[in-house]
Design a protein around this motif. Structure first.
Motif, PDB file in Angstrom:
ATOM      1  N   GLY A   3       7.135  44.509  63.253  1.00 46.51           N
ATOM      2  CA  GLY A   3       5.948  44.197  64.034  1.00 46.51           C
ATOM      3  C   GLY A   3       5.489  42.762  63.918  1.00 46.51           C
ATOM      4  N   THR A   4       5.676  42.154  62.737  1.00 46.87           N
ATOM      5  CA  THR A   4       5.169  40.799  62.513  1.00 46.87           C
ATOM      6  C   THR A   4       6.280  39.755  62.591  1.00 46.87           C
ATOM      7  OG1 THR A   4       3.409  41.685  61.102  1.00 46.87           O
ATOM      8  CG2 THR A   4       3.873  39.320  60.939  1.00 46.87           C
ATOM      9  N   LEU A   5       7.264  39.844  61.704  1.00 46.20           N
ATOM     10  CA  LEU A   5       8.311  38.827  61.687  1.00 46.20           C
ATOM     11  C   LEU A   5       9.178  38.880  62.939  1.00 46.20           C
ATOM     12  CD1 LEU A   5       9.410  38.981  57.953  1.00 46.20           C
ATOM     13  CD2 LEU A   5       7.868  37.366  59.038  1.00 46.20           C
ATOM     14  N   SER A  16       9.278  41.302  48.201  1.00 47.28           N
ATOM     15  CA  SER A  16       9.185  42.763  48.059  1.00 47.28           C
ATOM     16  C   SER A  16      10.011  43.247  46.875  1.00 47.28           C
ATOM     17  CB  SER A  16       9.660  43.443  49.347  1.00 47.28           C
ATOM     18  OG  SER A  16       8.863  43.067  50.447  1.00 47.28           O
ATOM     19  N   TYR A  61       8.236  53.757  52.796  1.00 49.57           N
ATOM     20  CA  TYR A  61       7.816  52.522  52.137  1.00 49.57           C
ATOM     21  C   TYR A  61       6.964  52.936  50.944  1.00 49.57           C
ATOM     22  CZ  TYR A  61       5.205  48.196  51.327  1.00 49.57           C
ATOM     23  OH  TYR A  61       4.620  47.079  50.742  1.00 49.57           O
ATOM     24  N   PRO A  99      10.936  49.737  63.741  1.00 45.35           N
ATOM     25  CA  PRO A  99      11.402  49.954  62.372  1.00 45.35           C
ATOM     26  C   PRO A  99      12.651  50.829  62.329  1.00 45.35           C
ATOM     27  CG  PRO A  99       9.025  50.262  62.529  1.00 45.35           C
ATOM     28  CD  PRO A  99       9.526  50.145  63.930  1.00 45.35           C
ATOM     29  N   ASP A 157       9.007  46.959  53.583  1.00 46.78           N
ATOM     30  CA  ASP A 157       8.044  47.393  54.594  1.00 46.78           C
ATOM     31  C   ASP A 157       8.634  47.108  55.976  1.00 46.78           C
ATOM     32  OD1 ASP A 157       5.944  47.940  56.271  1.00 46.78           O
ATOM     33  OD2 ASP A 157       4.447  46.814  55.128  1.00 46.78           O
ATOM     34  N   ARG A 158       9.324  48.084  56.528  1.00 46.41           N
ATOM     35  CA  ARG A 158      10.000  47.893  57.819  1.00 46.41           C
ATOM     36  C   ARG A 158       9.016  47.646  58.955  1.00 46.41           C
ATOM     37  NH1 ARG A 158      13.321  51.075  54.724  1.00 46.41           N
ATOM     38  NH2 ARG A 158      15.572  51.101  55.163  1.00 46.41           N
ATOM     39  N   ARG A 159       7.860  48.285  58.893  1.00 46.78           N
ATOM     40  CA  ARG A 159       6.875  48.088  59.969  1.00 46.78           C
ATOM     41  C   ARG A 159       6.396  46.639  60.015  1.00 46.78           C
ATOM     42  NH1 ARG A 159       5.258  52.506  62.567  1.00 46.78           N
ATOM     43  NH2 ARG A 159       5.709  54.552  61.646  1.00 46.78           N
ATOM     44  N   ALA A 160       6.193  46.052  58.867  1.00 44.98           N
ATOM     45  CA  ALA A 160       5.759  44.653  58.840  1.00 44.98           C
ATOM     46  C   ALA A 160       6.852  43.730  59.364  1.00 44.98           C
ATOM     47  CB  ALA A 160       5.368  44.267  57.413  1.00 44.98           C
ATOM     48  N   ILE A 161       8.097  44.027  58.983  1.00 45.72           N
ATOM     49  CA  ILE A 161       9.204  43.189  59.457  1.00 45.72           C
ATOM     50  C   ILE A 161       9.351  43.292  60.967  1.00 45.72           C
ATOM     51  CG2 ILE A 161      11.715  42.951  59.431  1.00 45.72           C
ATOM     52  CD1 ILE A 161      11.613  43.628  56.435  1.00 45.72           C
ATOM     53  N   VAL A 180      10.495  37.505  52.746  1.00 48.64           N
ATOM     54  CA  VAL A 180       9.701  38.725  52.599  1.00 48.64           C
ATOM     55  C   VAL A 180      10.455  39.748  51.759  1.00 48.64           C
ATOM     56  CG1 VAL A 180       8.785  40.709  53.865  1.00 48.64           C
ATOM     57  CG2 VAL A 180       8.308  38.395  54.666  1.00 48.64           C
TER      58      VAL A 180
END
Length: 515
Positions: free
Chosen positions: A307-309, A380, A337, A316, A301-305, A376
């Protein structure tokens, strides 16, 4: 005149201290700036460059602007002839090395000849381990003609200035080098600062260069401390022990918002060529099976990486080239994803008998939250049916060369303005990185496209070829782009002139006390 005289005295004092290991230059009366970086920006006499370009001890023929385009540095201009087989560089006038001797075309040629002689050679910064064809193409001759530097190539190169930008066209006085190609003493460059002293792993002390051809640097002394731990760097900044944090990963993404909210500091963020990649070991199972590389890709999940991490300091990833490459990047490539499809692929191919190894560098954990990102990724992968474990190593090169990994998480940039570096150094079938670090990527089609693109002088043709290359990589997946990273740096509000280019080089020569 008095300032120039003071600078000369300062340089003489620095030279004396270099030889006797005395106190740092500057003293109580000199203007002094203290910065910190996550790594040592000096590598010593065995390194091809001795020091990173950020320290402004040396300058290149060509540098890059904020859009990754080649722009003049020591070369005032250049011209191509014979379909890119002959390039002539006109030098900037009035430039002297820090020992007072003039910059000449002959001294530039001596630097190129040294690179050709010592390559391939590792560097702490940007390696010459790909050989010099990555920089110059198939070079037939380099010579001085009428005060200009002429490169004669056996095959045309579309954008030699772009290839030369930065590290590949470093110029120092030939007096700085021994016959072996190592440095005979301290660096002798043309930048606004000289290296007064260096304590490995601790700090570098820079002194203003009295012979600098541009505006005199604002600080007599700049100290760059080495603080690998990200929290310790910010603590030193908040305590007033340092005036700023520079270089790749100066601030962890999660630290940016809190530091920027403090009125004592200014955070400068700019797009960079830095990209977080996952590199697969396709020379062995399980990732020799393209279905499992695809499964790993779809599981992320590139968006989570991003945006969050990476706390919104990155976007992304998708195509191999980040958007800072302009038209050469391919905006049509999307990274899906789809954990469900990932599980289907793993089930069809069969899950691996042993957990896959996710390798990260201990050095990079102080620049990016790679421990968290790797965890993460592990989770995944496991949800997709790929059991995994995380390995943190100090010497990732030796681990990769032994083939003792399955996927490697790391950040890469370019030393120049030419995407050919990434393709030719990492992924061409004969590339040292590909061969020695067990990527196992062999594609005659890829090699042929890369070689064709390198010689195309028509921008539209070159763009189309690079986009074909990226679509091929998106299908083959030897390396996949996770995120395109901004590079936040910070100083106190007492410092002005903070800029950095897309190669994450902060220009120390522009720093000055705020008036």
């Amino acid at each position: 005149m008095r300032r120039r005289a003071a600078m000369i005295v300062m340089a003489l004092l620095a030279a004396a201290l270099w030889g006797c290991g005395g106190q740092e230059p500057g003293g109580q009366g000199g203007s002094r700036l203290t910065l910190a970086a996550p790594r040592d920006l000096v590598a010593g006499p065995e390194d091809p460059y001795y020091a990173h370009q950020t320290l402004r001890i040396w300058e290149p023929l060509v540098t890059v602007d904020d859009k990754l385009r080649p722009v003049p540095a020591l070369a005032a201009s250049w011209a191509a002839a014979d379909e890119g087989r002959r390039w002539t560089f006109t030098l900037r006038e009035g430039v002297r090395f820090s020992d007072g001797t003039p910059l000449t075309a002959e001294s530039v040629v001596a630097n190129v000849e040294r690179f050709l002689r010592i390559a391939p050679r590792q560097s702490a910064f940007f390696s010459l381990d790909a050989g010099m064809e990555a920089a110059y193409g198939k070079l037939g001759d380099v010579r001085a003609e009428g005060g200009k530097v002429v490169f004669v190539l056996k095959e045309g190169v579309a954008d030699l200035p772009g290839r030369l930008a930065g590290f590949y066209s470093m110029v120092q006085s030939p007096k700085a080098f021994a016959a072996s190609g190592a440095f005979a003493g301290k660096p002798i460059g043309t930048g606004p600062y000289t290296l007064a002293s260096w304590t490995e792993g601790q700090q570098a002390v820079l002194a203003a260069n009295p012979h600098y051809h541009g505006a005199a640097p604002a600080y007599d002394t700049i100290v760059v401390r080495v603080i690998p731990d990200a929290n310790a760097r910010v603590a030193a900044l908040r305590a007033g022990e340092v005036d700023g944090l520079i270089d790749k990963g100066a601030l962890l993404p999660g630290q940016v918002a809190a530091v920027a909210a403090d009125s004592r500091f200014q955070v400068v963020r700019s797009p960079s060529a830095l990209t977080h990649y996952l590199t697969f070991n396709a020379s062995r199972e399980p990732f020799s099976d393209p279905r499992l590389r695809e499964a790993a890709d779809l599981a992320v999940d590139r968006r989570a990486i991003a945006g969050t991490l990476l706390a919104g300091t990155a976007t992304p990833g998708a195509g191999f080239l980040s958007p800072v490459f302009g038209d050469l990047a391919d905006p049509g490539i999307a990274a899906a994803y789809d954990p469900g499809r990932a599980r289907e692929l793993v089930a069809a191919a069969g899950p691996p008998s042993e957990p896959v190894t996710i390798l990260i560098s201990s050095a990079e954990t102080g620049q990016f939250p790679y421990t968290d990102v790797a965890e993460v990724l592990r989770a995944s992968f496991e949800q997709a049916g790929l059991p995994a474990r995380v390995t943190v190593a100090e010497a990732t090169k030796s681990v990769m060369e032994a083939g003792d990994y399955d996927v490697f998480l790391s950040a890469y940039s370019v030393p120049n303005a030419d995407a050919d570096y990434l393709f030719r150094r990492f992924l061409r079938s004969d590339a040292s990185w590909n061969v020695e670090r067990r990527l196992g990527y062999r594609s005659a089609g890829f090699d042929e496209l890369v070689d064709r693109a390198a010689t195309r002088t028509d921008p539209a043709d070159r763009r189309d070829l690079y986009r074909r290359i990226q679509r091929l990589l998106a299908a083959d997946r030897p390396m996949i782009a996770l995120a395109y990273q901004d590079n936040p740096v910070v100083t106190t509000t007492e410092v002005s002139g903070v800029t950095q280019n897309v190669a994450h080089v902060t220009d120390l020569g522009r720093l000055a006390p705020r008036k």
